[in-house]
Design an enzyme around this catalytic site. Structure first.
Site: not given
Ligand code: ARG
Length: 298
Positions: A42, A92, A116, A167, A196, A198, A292
């Site tokens: 991201n 997540n 992930r 996502r 996201h 959130d 998160c």
């Molecule tokens: N580095 C993680 C990603 O890009 C951060 C996730 C953070 N989560 C969120 N719901 N904003 O997936």
């Protein structure tokens, strides 16, 4: 029954007519044991590889955990896993809920990136050990769905706010609606810094929401305004640089938020909320903050 709403004209319900759902009282957090920025998935992670101060990250994480305990939540912390630096963002990998019969269930995510993907099995195993029945989406049909990163429960109601575009796909939101037999207000995300839901929407309670409006399509923004009595807007600076909207209001009164969101905090207090500031600077480097870093459970 599938009920997905993508435009204001389609909205055929009032929030107060939706079935009630108990608010979650438990929280899972994953220790930042193996947390780091090791790849860029991201825009916030750009130039942050290897920049995490792990001692500071652990301090920040501990303060946040204490914050939830002080509010009376039952917090369980589990260790992170080597090779899964983002597992600390434990909102997540799943979407937990409690059904009408009081059965605890969770829809497991299909992570968007392979880096992930391995996190899901660890969280699923833990959820099962805590009595959750886990549900799976069909990977041949759904390319990705990132749990509570993109699916937010309305406060104490059987209604989901579902983000799509980066996502999670619209198709995934449709499938979730079907699987849970719950209406989903689907909001298209249009700015990759807010990848996201959130990161740009926080359901504060039944009538109040905090959002960053520019992250949404016009239709999405309109539906938010239509269904909440009071919408608080974050400024571009606080939303992007401080993740102001990745705040959380687990009891409908107390807001836990990254330190320094002066403008949002004033608006929150003016609307009757109590504000509790936490430093999550080490986690902002990876594109995450207060919301998160935990998973809400029953
Ligand atoms: N580095 C993680 C990603 O890009 C951060 C996730 C953070 N989560 C969120 N719901 N904003 O997936």
């Amino acid at each position: 029954m599938k009920k997905i709403y993508t435009k204001t004209e389609q909205l055929d319900f009032a929030i107060e007519d939706l079935p009630a759902m108990p608010a979650p009282s438990k929280i899972l957090m994953v220790k930042p044991t193996h947390y780091d920025v090791e790849y860029v998935i991201n825009p916030h992670m750009t130039n942050q590889i290897g920049e995490v101060d792990s001692i500071q990250a652990l301090n920040e994480w501990n303060y946040l955990l204490d914050g939830y305990r002080e509010l009376g939540f039952d917090v369980e912390a589990i260790p992170g896993e080597k090779g899964l630096p983002d597992m600390v963002f434990c909102a997540n990998q799943s979407l937990p809920f409690i059904d009408e019969n009081g059965t605890k269930k969770a829809v497991m995510s299909i992570m968007h990136t392979e880096q992930r993907a391995g996190e899901v099995a660890h969280i699923e195993k833990w959820l099962k050990s805590r009595g959750y029945e886990t549900l799976r989406l069909n990977p041949d049909e759904i390319d990705s769905f990132e749990g509570m990163g993109d699916s937010l429960w309305h406060f104490k109601r059987r209604l989901l706010w579902g983000g799509y575009g980066f996502r999670s796909s619209l198709k995934a939101q449709e499938r979730v609606s079907e699987l849970l037999d719950t209406p989903v207000v689907a909001l298209e995300l249009i700015d990759d810094r807010f990848y996201h839901l959130d990161t740009c929407m926080c359901v504060l309670n039944e009538k109040n929401a905090l959002i960053y409006p520019d992250a949404f399509s016009d239709d999405g923004c309109e539906m938010i305004y239509k269904l909440f009595d009071n919408v608080i807007e974050a400024t571009a600076y606080e939303a992007e640089k401080l993740f102001a909207v990745n705040a959380t209001c687990p009891d409908g009164k107390n807001v836990l938020i990254q330190q320094g969101c002066t403008d949002v905090n004033k608006k929150l207090r003016d609307s009757g909320f109590s504000v509790h500031e936490y430093s999550t600077y080490e986690f902002l480097k990876s594109g995450g903050s207060v919301f998160c870093m935990k998973l809400m459970l029953w």
